[in-house]
Design an enzyme around this catalytic site. Sequence first.
Site, PDB file in Angstrom:
ATOM      1  N   ASP A   1      26.618 113.519 -52.489  1.00 33.33           N
ATOM      2  CA  ASP A   1      27.821 114.427 -52.283  1.00 33.33           C
ATOM      3  C   ASP A   1      27.106 115.890 -52.256  1.00 33.33           C
ATOM      4  O   ASP A   1      26.461 116.074 -53.388  1.00 33.33           O
ATOM      5  CB  ASP A   1      28.674 114.078 -53.292  1.00 33.33           C
ATOM      6  CG  ASP A   1      30.022 114.828 -53.249  1.00 33.33           C
ATOM      7  OD1 ASP A   1      30.641 114.544 -52.322  1.00 33.33           O
ATOM      8  OD2 ASP A   1      30.467 115.267 -54.012  1.00 33.33           O
TER       9      ASP A   1
ATOM     10  N   GLU B   1      25.244 114.982 -47.799  1.00 34.19           N
ATOM     11  CA  GLU B   1      26.200 115.539 -47.187  1.00 34.19           C
ATOM     12  C   GLU B   1      25.819 116.979 -47.270  1.00 34.19           C
ATOM     13  O   GLU B   1      25.952 117.582 -48.320  1.00 34.19           O
ATOM     14  CB  GLU B   1      27.707 115.047 -47.963  1.00 34.19           C
ATOM     15  CG  GLU B   1      28.726 115.753 -47.478  1.00 34.19           C
ATOM     16  CD  GLU B   1      29.983 116.314 -48.435  1.00 34.19           C
ATOM     17  OE1 GLU B   1      31.099 116.221 -47.930  1.00 34.19           O
ATOM     18  OE2 GLU B   1      29.534 116.389 -49.594  1.00 34.19           O
TER      19      GLU B   1
HETATM   20  C1  GLC Z   1      32.436 116.105 -50.873  1.00 33.87           C
HETATM   21  C2  GLC Z   1      33.423 114.625 -50.685  1.00 33.87           C
HETATM   22  C3  GLC Z   1      34.743 115.031 -50.958  1.00 33.87           C
HETATM   23  C4  GLC Z   1      34.974 115.571 -52.276  1.00 33.87           C
HETATM   24  C5  GLC Z   1      34.000 116.694 -52.621  1.00 33.87           C
HETATM   25  C6  GLC Z   1      33.677 117.220 -54.170  1.00 33.87           C
HETATM   26  O1  GLC Z   1      32.745 116.835 -49.861  1.00 33.87           O
HETATM   27  O2  GLC Z   1      33.105 114.122 -49.571  1.00 33.87           O
HETATM   28  O3  GLC Z   1      35.764 113.923 -50.599  1.00 33.87           O
HETATM   29  O4  GLC Z   1      36.169 116.096 -52.624  1.00 33.87           O
HETATM   30  O5  GLC Z   1      32.760 116.581 -52.115  1.00 33.87           O
HETATM   31  O6  GLC Z   1      33.186 116.076 -54.652  1.00 33.87           O
END
Ligand code: GLC
Length: 523
Positions: A195, A254
């Site tokens: 994340d 991500e």
């Molecule tokens: C990422 C996740 C999202 C979350 C954010 C903070 O973007 O996919 O759902 O709110 O991180 O952890």
Amino acid sequence: MSQDWWRHAVIYQVYVRSFADSDGDGVGDLPGIRSRLAHLRDLGVDAVWITPFYASPMADGGYDVADYRAVDPQFGDLGDVRALVDDAHALGIRVIVDIVPNHSSDRHAWFQEALAGRGRERYVFREGVGDRPPNDWESVFGGPAWTRVADGSWYLHLFAPEQPDLNWELPEVREEFRDVLRFWLDLGVDGFRVDVAHGMVKAPGLPDIGHADQLTLLGTAPLPFFDQDGVHEIHRDWRAVVDSYPGERVLVAEAWTPSAERTALYLRPDEMHQAFNFHYLTAPWDRDALRSVIDSSLAAVAPVGAPTTWVLSNHDVQRHVTRYGGGEKGVRRARAALALMLALPGSVYLYQGEELGLPEVLDLPDEVLQDPMWERSGHTERGRDGCRVPLPWTTAGPSLGFGTGGSWLPQPPEWAKLSVEAQAGDQDSMLSFYRTALRARRENPATGVTVTWVDGPEGVLWFERDGVACALNLSGAVVELPDPGPVLLASSYYGVRDGQVLLPPDTALWWRTAAEAVTSDFA
Ligand code: GLC
């Protein structure tokens, strides 16, 4: 299990709160996922990525972790994780779990200590400027990225105030996360979806941005809190941990960066295996735009030898049936989009419910909204709940088979018709098409790394890879193509007349290329 499995895997995202609820509390859980693994087997996916199920006060749906080694009782316990991993493996499905290193929950023991004045260096505490925060950074969820504590100092949170950013300059933080990785690897998981992998390191001195509407810059412009070069050192360190385990465990980033080239830096051979291709996700339904993002995605990863990934939906964005125009048009395009995505070389991410053609739920009542974005934006942004509505499994029953009780977000009654039960026996349904399309991909694997474009009628996206041709009509009108013979996959009905295929708008076809005949037949 095959080598380099992740290079061409189809990976299905389970948003745990909304997949299946085993105990009737209205929230999905780990035994619920276990009970529905047959659905994933029937779909034919290679792996599942499960969103956070760790101990959490749920200020951000579990992306606020209070204990990285514990399962939230709402979702089950460690035994349930083990059982789920074992069952999935028995079906040949690998399990990737989420890890949230940029920030913890404000209920994490470390932050509680920090509030009490101990160990503050594990977070990003600073003095303000008079009564103002230390700098002008805005939270991704709206409002300032700083919150003041009782003694007058401020802490940084790029997301909600309940998600304080950790200080990755501190060796103790790095060591703790290495240990968390090992904890889950020891338990048998096949990898991690990381994340906010682009956020852990901030620019030295935390400089002002000097821009009033920073949300518009996310993923498009360089920012002092995202995509800093220092994050790569952490990823290299993590790769070494993951590689010390057998069985090709993977790291998936991500990473929202301004360009495909910046994303490719996360994919150097000693860093992450894959990154989500958000440039593809955000591309409009337009021939030139799609062709250009496919080209730039493939070109960007070529120098680092990593596979491209393709993704259309996830738990943070509007579902693509709706993005592509909704209704019949949206569904038709979504079918064609799947055929296109599965034809491409690389790895594919599916988001739960897209195999049912679920649209975004746009009319959730205000009082049920749970995404912190809704409150933080002063009720101007409705947030991401509309893509998180629990899945319909059956045509009747409480919460349409999601569980034995209700569901934490209300399901539209017309979703009965979109349930797995309603679609499973219908050859024309979205679910049947997903199963067929995934089978076609397995039978015609995309093992290469390039595509060859073919010039066809205007508005047609047409390419070949590994002996398969894919043509998608984005022209808005019926087009004629030379009849290629047996078709491997068709996203909608099409006609054949006088040696010509009549390809309707928003329809994609695959067929096998006779390599030697390709140029003469279609050039
Ligand atoms: C990422 C996740 C999202 C979350 C954010 C903070 O973007 O996919 O759902 O709110 O991180 O952890």
